[in-house]
Design a protein around this motif. Structure first.
Motif, PDB file in Angstrom:
ATOM      1  N   THR A   1       7.097   4.739   8.113  1.00 36.87           N
ATOM      2  CA  THR A   1       6.536   6.047   8.597  1.00 36.87           C
ATOM      3  C   THR A   1       7.596   6.901   9.102  1.00 36.87           C
TER       4      THR A   1
ATOM      5  N   GLN B   1      -7.464   5.918   0.196  1.00 39.16           N
ATOM      6  CA  GLN B   1      -6.561   5.242   0.729  1.00 39.16           C
ATOM      7  C   GLN B   1      -7.279   3.831   1.500  1.00 39.16           C
TER       8      GLN B   1
ATOM      9  N   ILE C   1      -6.221   0.136   0.812  1.00 33.66           N
ATOM     10  CA  ILE C   1      -6.088  -0.945   1.911  1.00 33.66           C
ATOM     11  C   ILE C   1      -6.976  -2.250   1.495  1.00 33.66           C
TER      12      ILE C   1
ATOM     13  N   VAL D   1       0.741  -1.060   0.001  1.00 33.31           N
ATOM     14  CA  VAL D   1       0.083   0.077  -0.030  1.00 33.31           C
ATOM     15  C   VAL D   1       0.811   1.309  -0.038  1.00 33.31           C
TER      16      VAL D   1
ATOM     17  N   SER E   1      -2.918   6.431  -3.198  1.00 27.14           N
ATOM     18  CA  SER E   1      -3.709   5.196  -3.304  1.00 27.14           C
ATOM     19  C   SER E   1      -3.160   4.673  -4.785  1.00 27.14           C
TER      20      SER E   1
ATOM     21  N   GLN F   1       1.921   5.452  -0.508  1.00 26.57           N
ATOM     22  CA  GLN F   1       1.515   6.752   0.081  1.00 26.57           C
ATOM     23  C   GLN F   1       0.168   7.216  -0.610  1.00 26.57           C
TER      24      GLN F   1
ATOM     25  N   PRO G   1       1.463   4.852   4.328  1.00 30.64           N
ATOM     26  CA  PRO G   1       0.232   4.881   3.684  1.00 30.64           C
ATOM     27  C   PRO G   1      -0.703   6.083   4.007  1.00 30.64           C
TER      28      PRO G   1
ATOM     29  N   MET H   1       3.193  -1.448   4.100  1.00 31.39           N
ATOM     30  CA  MET H   1       2.902  -0.267   3.943  1.00 31.39           C
ATOM     31  C   MET H   1       3.750   0.697   3.702  1.00 31.39           C
ATOM     32  N   ASP H   2       3.830   1.705   2.875  1.00 29.53           N
ATOM     33  CA  ASP H   2       4.875   2.750   2.727  1.00 29.53           C
ATOM     34  C   ASP H   2       4.315   4.009   3.104  1.00 29.53           C
TER      35      ASP H   2
END
Lengths: 283, 251
Positions: free
Chosen positions: A195, A144, A148, A84, A88, A86, A164, A161-162
Motif C-alpha cells: 500500500t 473487490q 478477496i 489480490v 478485481s 488493485q 487492493p 495483496m497489491d
C-alpha cells in the motif's frame, strides 16, 4: 518468534532497458516473514514494493538472491500464494460464482464441492445473493470483495495483496479494512499487503516495512503493538502514523528532488499546503 | 421500398431499356410474360434455384468451417510466438491485401475447374482475415486477467481455453462476421468464373441466355441470404455476448 514462513535472502531485482542503465528495483533485500503475520509494504511509487510482491507471487523473477516458502524455493506462481490485485480482474464472461470457483476447478476440486465452498466465501463477504450476477452488475467495492473471496476460497497459506483497496472510496475502504481484519483473525493466513496509504498500513498490520527508492529496498521497520480489533482512534496507531509520515516525507523529498532537480524544496511546499488546509478554520 | 419497386416497374413499362435487359419485377409487361418474381418463385418451386442455393451454401459452410479452424490455429501461433509473428504474421497480412479472387486463375491451374478451386479461395480469404483478427484479439486480452489466472495456477492450454479465448470472444465474433462476408463473396465469384454449379454458375448462365429475370432473381437470393445471416446470426450473437459482459451496444 513464530516459525519462518517466507524467507528472502539477498534478493536483488533490476530492470534492463535497451541503451540505458539498469534500474535497480530491489537491492539486497533480506526479510523473514513468520507464519500468520500481517505484513505491510509501504512506500511511494517506484520503491519496488509491487515488484517484491510479484516476485513472491512467482509472477516475476528476481535477478539474483533466494526466496523460499516453507524452506522450498519458489518456481513460478502457485496456488499456495494467491494475489489480490488493485483492480478485481474478474472475468466478465463468467458469473460471480464461476469467478470464485475458477481456481478451485484448477485444483481439481469436484464441481459440487467447489460450488459449496465458493458460496460459503461469498456469504463471508456478504455477496451470496449476487452469486449469479455478472461482474459488471457489481460496484467497485463489491468486485473487490469478490476478488478477496476468490483468493481466500483457494485456502492459500499466503495472501498477497497489491494495493487492493487503492481504487475504492474512503467509506468502502474502511468497511473492507474491518472485513479483512476479521477474515485474517479467523483464518490466520500470512498476508503481505502492499500500500501507499500509511493509515491503511497502520490499522491493518502487525509489522510495516517502509520501503525506499533508488535503489529500492527496506528503509525502516515498524512493529505495530496495538490490540485487535483495531480502532482507528487508538493513540498508538495515531502516534505511529505520525512517525511514519515524517520518515516518509524525507523519502519523498529525495524522490522529488531527483525528479524536479535539486532546487525543489519539499518543506516549503508543505507550508503552502498547511496554510491551505487551515483556510476557513476560524469561521 | 414500395417507391423503388414502382420506379423499377415504370422503367420496365416505358421500355426505356429492352425487356431482356430490364425485366419487370412483379407485373408482367404482356399477359403471361416474364417477371423477376415469377422466375424466382418458379425457380424455387422446380428446385433449380433451391438446388443451386444449397450447393453454394454447402460450399460456403464447408470452406468457412475449415477457415475458422485454420484461422484460429494460425492466429494463436502468431500470438504465441514473436518469431512466427515477424515471419508468418507479416506474410499473412501481405497476402490479405490481395483480393482473394486474384488467386482464382492459380487455383484453376492447381485444382482444375471445380469445387476444389472454389473451396480454395473461400478458405484462403476467410483464413487470412480471421487469423489477423484473432492474433490481435489474443494480444489485447487484459494482462490483469491473465495474471489473475496465473496466480490461481492456470497455465499453458488451460490458460488459453479458460481466459485468453473467452476474453477474445467479442472480437472473434466480429472476425467471423467479416470472414463470413468474404467467404460469401468468394463462393459466388468462384462459381461465376469456375462454372462448377451453384448460384454463381447459374448467374453466368442467366447472362449467356440473356435472361435478366434469372440474374435478378439470383441477386435477390444472394442479398437475402447475406442479410439474414448477418442480421440474424452474427449481429444477434454479438449483442448477446456484449450484453452479458455489460458492454453497452450502440444502436
Amino acid at each position: 518468534m513464530l516459525e519462518p514462513h517466507i524467507q528472502l535472502t539477498d534478493l536483488h531485482k533490476s530492470f534492463e532497458h535497451k541503451g540505458q542503465e539498469p534500474v535497480i528495483a530491489l537491492d539486497q533485500v533480506n526479510l523473514t516473514i513468520p507464519k500468520g503475520e500481517f505484513l505491510s509494504l509501504l512506500g511511494p511509487s517506484g520503491c519496488g514494493k509491487s515488484t517484491l510482491l510479484n516476485i513472491i507471487a512467482g509472477l516475476d523473477k528476481q535477478t539474483s538472491g533466494d526466496i523460499t516458502v516453507n524452506g522450498k524455493p519458489i518456481k513460478g506462481p502457485g496456488n499456495d500464494r494467491i494475489v489480490v490485485f488493485q483492480e478485481s480482474g474478474l472475468f466478465p464472461w463468467m458469473s460471480v460464482l464461476d469467478n470464485v470457483m475458477y481456481g478451485l476447478l484448477i485444483k481439481k476440486v469436484p464441481k459440487e464441492e467447489a460450488k459449496a465452498r465458493a458460496m460459503k466465501w461469498l456469504q463471508k463477504v456478504h455477496l451470496a445473493k449476487f452469486a449469479h450476477a455478472q461482474p459488471h452488475e457489481l460496484s467497485g467495492g463489491m468486485k473487490q470483495r469478490v476478488a478477496i473471496a476468490r483468493a481466500l476460497v483457494m485456502d492459500p497459506e499466503i495472501l498477497l495483496m497489491d494495493e487492493p483497496f487503492a481504487a475504492l472510496d474512503e467509506q468502502t475502504r474502511m468497511v473492507l479494512h474491518k472485513e479483512l481484519e476479521s477474515l485474517w483473525r479467523e483464518t490466520k493466513k500470512t498476508i503481505i499487503f502492499v500500500t501507499h496509504n500509511i493509515r491503511e498500513a497502520v490499522i491493518l498490520s502487525d509489522r510495516i516495512l517502509l520501503m525506499k527508492t533508488r535503489p529500492g529496498g527496506v528503509k525502516r521497520e515498524y512493529t505495530v503493538q496495538a490490540s485487535r480489533p483495531r480502532q482507528a482512534t487508538d493513540s498508538v496507531l495515531v502516534d505511529l502514523e505520525g512517525r511514519i509520515l515524517s520518515e516518509l516525507q524525507l523519502e519523498m523529498e529525495k524522490v522529488l528532488k531527483e525528479e524536479f532537480g535539486d532546487d525543489y524544496d519539499f518543506k516549503k511546499d508543505q507550508l503552502h499546503g498547511n496554510s491551505d488546509s487551515h483556510m476557513g478554520s476560524d469561521i | 421500398m414500395a417507391i423503388l419497386i414502382a420506379i423499377w416497374e415504370a422503367i420496365s413499362k416505358f421500355e426505356i431499356f429492352p425487356a431482356f435487359m430490364w425485366p419487370p419485377l412483379i407485373i408482367p409487361n404482356e399477359p403471361g410474360g416474364v417477371t423477376v418474381m415469377k422466375t424466382l418463385i418458379n425457380g424455387l418451386i422446380d428446385g433449380q434455384l433451391l438446388e443451386a442455393t444449397g450447393q453454394s451454401l454447402g460450399r460456403l459452410i464447408v470452406g468457412f468451417v475449415i477457415a475458422v479452424i485454420l484461422g484460429t490455429i494460425i492466429g494463436f501461433l502468431i500470438y504465441k510466438s514473436e518469431l512466427i509473428d515477424d515471419t508468418l504474421g507479416f506474410f499473412v497480412s501481405t497476402l490479405q491485401s490481395v483480393p482473394n479472387i486474384v488467386w482464382f486463375p492459380l487455383a484453376i491451374l492447381w485444382f482444375g475447374l471445380g469445387v476444389e478451386s472454389v473451396l480454395f479461395i473461400i478458405i484462403l480469404g476467410a483464413t487470412l482475415s480471421l487469423s489477423i483478427t484473432l492474433s490481435t484479439a489474443f494480444k489485447s486480452v487484459p494482462p490483469l486477467n491473465i495474471r489473475v489466472a496465473r496466480t490461481m495456477g492456470s497455465k499453458g492450454f488451460h490458460l488459453f481455453r479458460t481466459v485468453i479465448f473467452p476474453a477474445s470472444v467479442p472480437q472473434f465474433i466480429a472476425g467471423l462476421r467479416v470472414a463470413w462476408a468474404l467467404a460469401w463473396r468468394a463462393v459466388l465469384a468462384g462459381e461465376l468464373l469456375g462454372g462448377s454449379g451453384g448460384l454463381g454458375t447459374l448467374l453466368d448462365m442467366g447472362r449467356s441466355l440473356q435472361s435478366m429475370d434469372l440474374v435478378f432473381a439470383i441477386m435477390i437470393i444472394i442479398g437475402v441470404i447475406g442479410t439474414i445471416i448477418d442480421n440474424f446470426v452474427f449481429v444477434k450473437l454479438e449483442r448477446l455476448v456484449l450484453r452479458k459482459r455489460g458492454i453497452q451496444v450502440v444502436k
